[in-house]
Motif scaffolding. Sequence first.
Motif, mmCIF file in Angstrom:
data_model
loop_
_atom_site.group_PDB
_atom_site.id
_atom_site.type_symbol
_atom_site.label_atom_id
_atom_site.label_comp_id
_atom_site.label_asym_id
_atom_site.label_seq_id
_atom_site.Cartn_x
_atom_site.Cartn_y
_atom_site.Cartn_z
ATOM 1 N N THR A 1 -6.276 5.615 0.010
ATOM 2 C CA THR A 1 -4.834 4.926 0.112
ATOM 3 C C THR A 1 -5.010 3.818 -0.998
ATOM 4 O OG1 THR A 1 -4.552 5.166 2.633
ATOM 5 C CG2 THR A 1 -3.545 3.170 1.564
ATOM 6 N N VAL B 1 -3.599 0.618 -2.887
ATOM 7 C CA VAL B 1 -3.425 -0.713 -2.646
ATOM 8 C C VAL B 1 -2.812 -1.508 -4.020
ATOM 9 C CG1 VAL B 1 -4.367 -2.971 -1.776
ATOM 10 C CG2 VAL B 1 -4.837 -0.820 -0.577
ATOM 11 N N TYR C 1 0.912 -1.126 0.054
ATOM 12 C CA TYR C 1 -0.170 -0.068 0.154
ATOM 13 C C TYR C 1 0.882 1.361 0.093
ATOM 14 C CZ TYR C 1 1.195 0.373 5.054
ATOM 15 O OH TYR C 1 2.028 0.357 6.152
#
Length: 384
Positions: free
Chosen positions: A246, A248, A237
Amino acid sequence: MAAEMIIVNAREEPPDGWDAAVFLAGPAPRSPEVPSWRPAAHAELRERWRGGRLVVFDPEDRKEVLFDYAGQVDWEERCLNLADEVLFYVPRDLETMPAFTTNVEWGIWHDSGRVVFGAPPGAPKNRYLLHYAEKFGVPTATDLPGTVAATLDRIGSGAARTGGECEVPLLLWRTAAFQSWYGAQRAAGNALLGARVVWRFGDQWGLRVRIRVAAEDRIKDDEMVISRPDLGVVVLYRPGPTLDATTVVLVREFRGPAATPDGRVHEPPGGSGPAGGADPLRAALAELAEETGLALPADRLREHGSRQVNATMSAHRAHVFAAEITEDELAALSSGGPHGVAADGERTYVEIATFGEIRRERLVDWAALGMIAEVLTESGIGEG
């Protein structure tokens, strides 16, 4: 423990425990004037066995008794399933020992992973059987001593089992997956009362079990336990200002069971390839490199523990690791591919998505979503 050998003849009851069990499969003489090969097999096994208790299932009668055909067939089926190894020895003679039933038994057991095949070079009509022995990697021998030796070589010293444990062959008993599952059941106070191997494919297996559930004081029948080697999974990540922002890293790959719109699975890189062996971290690093092209040193990975992936069906666990990656690594992952081990038919593609996109677009299954959420929340992303 001193070596001990117990012969269990046709329709006799097996003992309650043993270290190893062998079934002597092959033709029986059609008349008393023709000698059986099985007494010589007993002698070879007794001379060579160096473990604890060895049970030998011999489908011939110990003495003259009233023959019970249905009882004989049921006994043979039961004891074939109890055996750790089925020793096929086929000194076929078309007049005195035609081995018709043996052909059927071989057809049932030849791909079970627990058979050895032996036959004298001059025995007729064994070419088809030998063909499948070669195809499935079954050990073969051209005489009885060699067949016995190959059988005991596979058994080794065996493993002590009692009661329902005896119904788990060494082939499964020795796997880390079985011992992990069974260890958890025993720790809960539960007892294995019976088991039957339903299928086996490489290092994956299905076992139908009968268990006494201690906490509920009852017996649960016909439970199905499926397992495979544990997985090593890596969640890569790049932190964003919020949890949903975020980034990933996923891999996309065709897998037969996938019921997704594109027929492929989308998940964090991972697996249980032979490079990992029994070490989840090593497996995770190897699978990461194979599936994404990114090679990371072990000290870059944080461990997040292990859990079952689908506890209602499969006993295997996923060992989850995580690594925060750099912008340069993210850019490198975004280009190139496909990856995977071509020789194994594996072809993977890297996908980059935010956690918000993964949730809203339902890109991964519930298990993968839980792994990703565990890593990101434990990493404190989006807090404060």
